[in-house]
Design a protein around this motif. Sequence first.
Motif, PDB file in Angstrom:
ATOM      1  N   PRO A 115       8.878  11.235  -9.608  1.00  0.00           N
ATOM      2  CA  PRO A 115       7.497  10.998 -10.055  1.00  0.00           C
ATOM      3  C   PRO A 115       7.102   9.533 -10.156  1.00  0.00           C
ATOM      4  CG  PRO A 115       8.848  11.862 -11.847  1.00  0.00           C
ATOM      5  CD  PRO A 115       9.662  11.984 -10.601  1.00  0.00           C
ATOM      6  N   LEU A 116       8.075   8.632 -10.283  1.00  0.00           N
ATOM      7  CA  LEU A 116       7.750   7.221 -10.451  1.00  0.00           C
ATOM      8  C   LEU A 116       7.816   6.437  -9.144  1.00  0.00           C
ATOM      9  CD1 LEU A 116       9.542   6.546 -13.856  1.00  0.00           C
ATOM     10  CD2 LEU A 116       7.096   6.801 -13.440  1.00  0.00           C
ATOM     11  N   VAL A 117       7.957   7.134  -8.019  1.00  0.00           N
ATOM     12  CA  VAL A 117       7.961   6.479  -6.709  1.00  0.00           C
ATOM     13  C   VAL A 117       6.715   6.921  -5.946  1.00  0.00           C
ATOM     14  CG1 VAL A 117       9.190   6.146  -4.533  1.00  0.00           C
ATOM     15  CG2 VAL A 117      10.483   6.397  -6.662  1.00  0.00           C
ATOM     16  N   PHE A 118       5.718   6.051  -5.866  1.00  0.00           N
ATOM     17  CA  PHE A 118       4.467   6.312  -5.153  1.00  0.00           C
ATOM     18  C   PHE A 118       3.817   7.628  -5.596  1.00  0.00           C
ATOM     19  CE2 PHE A 118       6.981   3.969  -1.743  1.00  0.00           C
ATOM     20  CZ  PHE A 118       6.461   2.738  -2.090  1.00  0.00           C
ATOM     21  N   GLY A 119       3.869   7.916  -6.891  1.00  0.00           N
ATOM     22  CA  GLY A 119       3.367   9.197  -7.353  1.00  0.00           C
ATOM     23  C   GLY A 119       2.199   9.141  -8.318  1.00  0.00           C
ATOM     24  N   ARG A 120       1.633   7.974  -8.562  1.00  0.00           N
ATOM     25  CA  ARG A 120       0.518   7.795  -9.498  1.00  0.00           C
ATOM     26  C   ARG A 120       0.872   8.289 -10.899  1.00  0.00           C
ATOM     27  NH1 ARG A 120      -5.229   8.657  -6.484  1.00  0.00           N
ATOM     28  NH2 ARG A 120      -5.837   7.375  -8.258  1.00  0.00           N
ATOM     29  N   ALA A 121       2.158   8.218 -11.202  1.00  0.00           N
ATOM     30  CA  ALA A 121       2.616   8.664 -12.512  1.00  0.00           C
ATOM     31  C   ALA A 121       2.039   7.811 -13.632  1.00  0.00           C
ATOM     32  CB  ALA A 121       4.142   8.630 -12.563  1.00  0.00           C
ATOM     33  N   CYS A 122       1.881   6.522 -13.379  1.00  0.00           N
ATOM     34  CA  CYS A 122       1.402   5.628 -14.439  1.00  0.00           C
ATOM     35  C   CYS A 122       0.045   6.067 -14.967  1.00  0.00           C
ATOM     36  CB  CYS A 122       1.327   4.196 -13.920  1.00  0.00           C
ATOM     37  SG  CYS A 122       2.935   3.437 -13.626  1.00  0.00           S
ATOM     38  N   VAL A 134       9.071   1.259   1.336  1.00  0.00           N
ATOM     39  CA  VAL A 134       7.723   0.701   1.406  1.00  0.00           C
ATOM     40  C   VAL A 134       6.720   1.816   1.674  1.00  0.00           C
ATOM     41  CG1 VAL A 134       6.294  -1.078   2.485  1.00  0.00           C
ATOM     42  CG2 VAL A 134       8.774  -1.336   2.467  1.00  0.00           C
ATOM     43  N   THR A 135       5.571   1.740   1.058  1.00  0.00           N
ATOM     44  CA  THR A 135       4.501   2.673   1.389  1.00  0.00           C
ATOM     45  C   THR A 135       3.805   2.219   2.666  1.00  0.00           C
ATOM     46  OG1 THR A 135       2.441   3.697   0.627  1.00  0.00           O
ATOM     47  CG2 THR A 135       2.836   1.436  -0.060  1.00  0.00           C
ATOM     48  N   GLY A 136       3.381   3.184   3.471  1.00  0.00           N
ATOM     49  CA  GLY A 136       2.715   2.837   4.717  1.00  0.00           C
ATOM     50  C   GLY A 136       1.306   2.323   4.523  1.00  0.00           C
ATOM     51  N   HIS A 137       0.665   2.739   3.436  1.00  0.00           N
ATOM     52  CA  HIS A 137      -0.707   2.291   3.190  1.00  0.00           C
ATOM     53  C   HIS A 137      -0.921   2.071   1.703  1.00  0.00           C
ATOM     54  CE1 HIS A 137      -2.061   6.193   1.540  1.00  0.00           C
ATOM     55  NE2 HIS A 137      -1.252   6.721   2.427  1.00  0.00           N
ATOM     56  N   ILE A 138      -1.885   1.255   1.393  1.00  0.00           N
ATOM     57  CA  ILE A 138      -2.178   0.916   0.005  1.00  0.00           C
ATOM     58  C   ILE A 138      -3.506   1.542  -0.412  1.00  0.00           C
ATOM     59  CG2 ILE A 138      -0.807  -1.182   0.010  1.00  0.00           C
ATOM     60  CD1 ILE A 138      -3.323  -2.776   0.568  1.00  0.00           C
ATOM     61  N   ARG A 139      -3.921   1.268  -1.640  1.00  0.00           N
ATOM     62  CA  ARG A 139      -5.091   1.929  -2.219  1.00  0.00           C
ATOM     63  C   ARG A 139      -6.355   1.735  -1.389  1.00  0.00           C
ATOM     64  NH1 ARG A 139      -6.927   1.263  -8.569  1.00  0.00           N
ATOM     65  NH2 ARG A 139      -8.640   2.774  -8.531  1.00  0.00           N
ATOM     66  N   MET A 146       4.772   7.749   3.837  1.00  0.00           N
ATOM     67  CA  MET A 146       3.327   7.877   4.079  1.00  0.00           C
ATOM     68  C   MET A 146       2.860   6.891   5.147  1.00  0.00           C
ATOM     69  SD  MET A 146       2.127   8.345   0.087  1.00  0.00           S
ATOM     70  CE  MET A 146       2.986   6.841  -0.428  1.00  0.00           C
ATOM     71  N   GLY A 147       3.651   6.775   6.210  1.00  0.00           N
ATOM     72  CA  GLY A 147       3.345   5.775   7.225  1.00  0.00           C
ATOM     73  C   GLY A 147       2.893   6.309   8.568  1.00  0.00           C
ATOM     74  N   MET A 148       2.845   7.628   8.746  1.00  0.00           N
ATOM     75  CA  MET A 148       2.535   8.175  10.069  1.00  0.00           C
ATOM     76  C   MET A 148       1.137   7.799  10.548  1.00  0.00           C
ATOM     77  SD  MET A 148       5.261   9.565  11.092  1.00  0.00           S
ATOM     78  CE  MET A 148       4.775  10.619  12.459  1.00  0.00           C
ATOM     79  N   ARG A 149       0.216   7.692   9.629  1.00  0.00           N
ATOM     80  CA  ARG A 149      -1.163   7.335   9.996  1.00  0.00           C
ATOM     81  C   ARG A 149      -1.218   5.974  10.680  1.00  0.00           C
ATOM     82  NH1 ARG A 149      -5.783   6.227   5.397  1.00  0.00           N
ATOM     83  NH2 ARG A 149      -7.432   5.420   6.757  1.00  0.00           N
ATOM     84  N   PHE A 150      -0.339   5.064  10.264  1.00  0.00           N
ATOM     85  CA  PHE A 150      -0.341   3.704  10.803  1.00  0.00           C
ATOM     86  C   PHE A 150       0.868   3.440  11.697  1.00  0.00           C
ATOM     87  CE2 PHE A 150      -2.962   3.185   6.957  1.00  0.00           C
ATOM     88  CZ  PHE A 150      -4.068   2.545   7.505  1.00  0.00           C
ATOM     89  N   LEU A 151       1.454   4.490  12.265  1.00  0.00           N
ATOM     90  CA  LEU A 151       2.671   4.307  13.052  1.00  0.00           C
ATOM     91  C   LEU A 151       2.523   3.247  14.144  1.00  0.00           C
ATOM     92  CD1 LEU A 151       5.569   5.087  13.683  1.00  0.00           C
ATOM     93  CD2 LEU A 151       4.693   6.959  15.102  1.00  0.00           C
ATOM     94  N   PRO A 152       1.480   3.254  14.971  1.00  0.00           N
ATOM     95  CA  PRO A 152       1.368   2.202  15.994  1.00  0.00           C
ATOM     96  C   PRO A 152       1.326   0.797  15.398  1.00  0.00           C
ATOM     97  CG  PRO A 152      -0.109   4.013  16.492  1.00  0.00           C
ATOM     98  CD  PRO A 152       0.402   4.256  15.104  1.00  0.00           C
ATOM     99  N   ASP A 153       0.597   0.625  14.297  1.00  0.00           N
ATOM    100  CA  ASP A 153       0.509  -0.696  13.662  1.00  0.00           C
ATOM    101  C   ASP A 153       1.851  -1.106  13.068  1.00  0.00           C
ATOM    102  OD1 ASP A 153      -2.258  -0.947  14.201  1.00  0.00           O
ATOM    103  OD2 ASP A 153      -2.730   0.269  12.447  1.00  0.00           O
TER     104      ASP A 153
END
Length: 255
Positions: A94-101, A146-151, A173-180
């Motif tokens: 829950p504390l890894v890229f999960g908006r738990a905070c 690393v997350t593939g995209h930020i907020r 969560m990086g498939m959307r930006f795979l080419p980049d």
Amino acid sequence: MPSLNKGTVTLVGAGPGDPDLLTIKGLKAIQKAHVILYDALINPVLLEHNPHADKIFVGKRRGFVKKSQAEINALIVLYASRGLDVIRLKGGDPLVFGRACEELEAAKEAGIPTAVVAGIASYSGIAAQHQIPLTKRAEHESFWVVTGHIRSGKMSDDIALAAQSTATVIVLMGMRFLPDIVNTFKQYKQGNHPVAVIQNGTTKAERSLVADLDTIIEQVDQHHIENPAILIFGLAANDPISHYKNLVQREAITL
């Protein structure tokens, strides 16, 4: 029966997908819950551990949002304020890229006791299943997650920092930006730098492939690999001890 006092809010990590990878502590928390708010990526088998709890789907996937984060926060507070023990069941840890905070802050502001039960993160659970050594003495002695995209919806600038390292790099969560992402790595690595992609890791629907920077985009398109998937860049992705299950393609060479 719930007490007349405020209940509790517990964030529970459901693990990467295989229901057997739920922790014992997570199982106990689910079994005693009155309400379970669960995500899209959790295995629905886990909900069967408590047939009496109210179960509310609050999953978010790209292009589909059942509940906004504000609505989820409000539900957490609403049910716990009624004296109910609320479980927020989240994929991975829950504390890894999960908006738990945000969820913990909402509960704490309402004076509701909180707890977090760690889960097996997707990257470690998937790596273990395929015997991918995220670290290896004298070869790749650290790893980045690393997350593939930020907020903002843009690719994370940390991708470029990670690409310059000698570490194993895991992108969630990086498939959307795979080419980049691939083009960023090519600025610092050779075209035969290994890359692995694992979709639906540790589940019956899992599919994986191993390629390199020069061929990964073509292979992903050819084999229709989609989200949810993780990307692993570096020697670990093609290590001799790795044993990929449900492998659709392996083209990478060992550097």
